[in-house]
Design an enzyme around this catalytic site. Structure first.
Site, mmCIF file in Angstrom:
data_model
loop_
_atom_site.group_PDB
_atom_site.id
_atom_site.type_symbol
_atom_site.label_atom_id
_atom_site.label_comp_id
_atom_site.label_asym_id
_atom_site.label_seq_id
_atom_site.Cartn_x
_atom_site.Cartn_y
_atom_site.Cartn_z
ATOM 1 N N GLY A 49 0.836 -1.204 0.000
ATOM 2 C CA GLY A 49 0.000 0.000 0.000
ATOM 3 C C GLY A 49 0.866 1.247 0.000
ATOM 4 O O GLY A 49 1.850 1.318 0.727
ATOM 5 N N ARG A 85 1.137 -5.168 -5.116
ATOM 6 C CA ARG A 85 1.428 -6.373 -4.325
ATOM 7 C C ARG A 85 1.599 -7.480 -5.359
ATOM 8 O O ARG A 85 0.679 -7.761 -6.112
ATOM 9 C CB ARG A 85 0.274 -6.670 -3.367
ATOM 10 N N ASP A 135 5.523 -4.540 6.204
ATOM 11 C CA ASP A 135 6.141 -5.810 6.603
ATOM 12 C C ASP A 135 6.098 -6.872 5.503
ATOM 13 O O ASP A 135 7.039 -7.657 5.354
ATOM 14 C CB ASP A 135 5.567 -6.334 7.930
ATOM 15 N N THR A 147 4.419 2.764 5.585
ATOM 16 C CA THR A 147 3.057 2.234 5.741
ATOM 17 C C THR A 147 2.259 3.171 6.633
ATOM 18 O O THR A 147 2.768 3.633 7.657
ATOM 19 C CB THR A 147 3.049 0.813 6.341
ATOM 20 N N ASP A 200 -0.051 2.192 8.382
ATOM 21 C CA ASP A 200 -0.529 1.397 9.521
ATOM 22 C C ASP A 200 0.378 1.454 10.758
ATOM 23 O O ASP A 200 -0.052 1.081 11.838
ATOM 24 C CB ASP A 200 -0.672 -0.074 9.100
ATOM 25 N N ASP A 238 2.625 -0.464 11.692
ATOM 26 C CA ASP A 238 2.723 -1.753 12.378
ATOM 27 C C ASP A 238 4.058 -2.443 12.106
ATOM 28 O O ASP A 238 4.105 -3.607 11.734
ATOM 29 C CB ASP A 238 1.557 -2.666 11.966
ATOM 30 N N ARG A 287 -6.120 -3.059 8.548
ATOM 31 C CA ARG A 287 -6.611 -4.435 8.437
ATOM 32 C C ARG A 287 -6.068 -5.284 9.580
ATOM 33 O O ARG A 287 -6.758 -6.109 10.131
ATOM 34 C CB ARG A 287 -6.156 -5.009 7.086
HETATM 35 O O1 F6P Z 1 -1.443 0.059 3.380
HETATM 36 C C1 F6P Z 1 -2.087 -0.478 4.447
HETATM 37 C C2 F6P Z 1 -3.562 -0.487 4.187
HETATM 38 O O2 F6P Z 1 -4.016 0.812 3.903
HETATM 39 C C3 F6P Z 1 -4.370 -1.098 5.301
HETATM 40 O O3 F6P Z 1 -4.652 -0.223 6.345
HETATM 41 C C4 F6P Z 1 -5.589 -1.534 4.547
HETATM 42 O O4 F6P Z 1 -6.234 -2.563 5.204
HETATM 43 C C5 F6P Z 1 -5.020 -2.002 3.239
HETATM 44 O O5 F6P Z 1 -3.838 -1.283 3.048
HETATM 45 C C6 F6P Z 1 -5.946 -1.797 2.065
HETATM 46 O O6 F6P Z 1 -5.335 -2.302 0.929
HETATM 47 P P1 F6P Z 1 -5.913 -2.103 -0.540
HETATM 48 O O7 F6P Z 1 -5.684 -0.677 -0.919
HETATM 49 O O8 F6P Z 1 -5.131 -3.036 -1.360
HETATM 50 O O9 F6P Z 1 -7.367 -2.417 -0.462
#
Ligand code: F6P
Length: 335
Positions: free
Chosen positions: A23, A84, A115, A138, A140, A142, A184
């Site tokens: 992300g 990804r 991560d 990120t 997040d 995390d 998430r």
């Molecule tokens: O980058 C992290 C994040 O934003 C999370 O908080 C979220 O759950 C996920 O990516 C969403 O991913 P995507 O944009 O692929 O739906």
């Protein structure tokens, strides 16, 4: 087996690749700019790998110079694009990726991501003995071993600004609002934005959700005529998200006016905050130092305002821990 904290013997690096993966997060561009300009200052050649690890597998790689990173420090997203990549998870995919690096003579990589991206870097480096330096990018937050990740500050401030606006209308109508923020697997955006906006409850993936306790507290607040309530829900919270929480509450408290707002990807975009631009610049600058010093498979973190290089392993194995004292504080402050 490669020891991830190992310092390589003095093999100097002349050509590096840089990519963003997973992300996107605000500040990734500032980090790219810092890596490219620092590397060029040290007379290295820099290649931008597009669309994360897919660009490595599919040979989507461009030469970069100081001009390629002009006028980007203030921009959200990532000029290198991100993805990804499932193919990179296979040995065949990584073999294609390695050949594409080899043909350009790329000897080291800087990977900006979370991560999952670090896990890919670790496996790749282990297989092909190529130094990989991670930068924690990120929203997040995390990643264990660093006080900051690139993008968290901007994302959480975006959430705070939105929640403040929602509180105005919640107050005008005496309503309960359930607001879903990103995360998430991690509750940091929920926890920080919830504390900063005086939320009554904060539901996060790292803790069990006691929904009946929340219902009881709402009943008690209704008796006291405290009718404006904000509940922040991280998307990965165990109950299933804001809509599920809302349905349950509506069922148990049919007279309560409940509204849901899902903030979504608005939290990932936008111009990075000053804090994110500064940490991204410091981390990018330091990443090149790590490569020059022969560091192998580390990520760059900031702890107590000092730069650190931490084995990638640490970020991959451990998660940041939510502090229980913070959870206790939320309950006391929201009474
Ligand atoms: O980058 C992290 C994040 O934003 C999370 O908080 C979220 O759950 C996920 O990516 C969403 O991913 P995507 O944009 O692929 O739906």
């Amino acid at each position: 087996m490669v020891n991830y904290s190992e310092i390589m013997s003095a093999k100097s690096i002349h050509k590096i690749g840089i990519l963003t993966s997973g992300g996107d997060s605000p500040g990734m561009n500032a980090a790219i700019r810092a890596v490219v300009r620092t590397a060029i200052y040290h007379k290295m050649e820099v290649f931008g790998i597009l669309h994360g690890y897919s660009g490595m597998v599919n040979d989507d790689i461009i030469k970069m110079d100081t001009k390629s990173v002009a006028n980007i420090i203030q921009r959200g997203g990532t000029i290198l694009k991100t993805a990804r990549c499932k193919e990179f998870m296979t040995p065949e995919g990584r073999s294609k990726a390695y050949k594409n690096l080899q043909k350009r003579g790329i000897e080291g990589l800087v990977i900006i991501g979370g991560d999952g991206s670090f896990r890919g870097a670790q496996v790749f480096s282990n297989e092909y003995n190529i130094p990989c330096i991670g930068l924690p990018g990120t929203i997040d937050k995390d990643i264990a071993g660093t006080d900051f990740t690139i993008g968290f500050d901007t994302a959480v401030n975006t959430a705070v600004e939105a929640i403040d606006k929602i509180r105005d209308t919640a107050d005008a109508h005496d309503r309960l609002f359930i607001i879903e923020v990103m995360g998430r697997d991690a509750g940091y955006i929920a926890l920080h934005s919830g504390i900063a906006t005086g939320a009554e409850n904060i539901l996060i993936p790292e803790r069990k959700t006691n929904i009946d306790e929340i219902i009881e507290a709402l009943k008690e607040k209704e008796k006291r005529k405290k009718l404006v309530n904000i509940i922040i829900v991280a998307e990965g919270e165990e109950f299933g998200g804001a809509n599920e929480v809302s349905n349950y509450i509506k069922d148990k408290l049919p007279k309560t006016e409940v509204r849901v707002c899902i903030l979504g990807h608005i939290q990932r975009g936008g111009s990075p905050s000053c804090m994110d631009r500064v940490i991204a610049s410091r981390m990018g600058y330091h990443a090149v130092d790590c490569l020059l010093e022969g560091k192998f498979n580390v990520f760059v973190g900031i702890v107590n305002n000092k730069m650190h290089s931490i084995p990638l392993n640490e970020a991959v194995k451990k998660k940041q821990r939510i502090n229980d004292e913070w959870i206790k504080m939320v309950k006391i402050l929201a009474s």
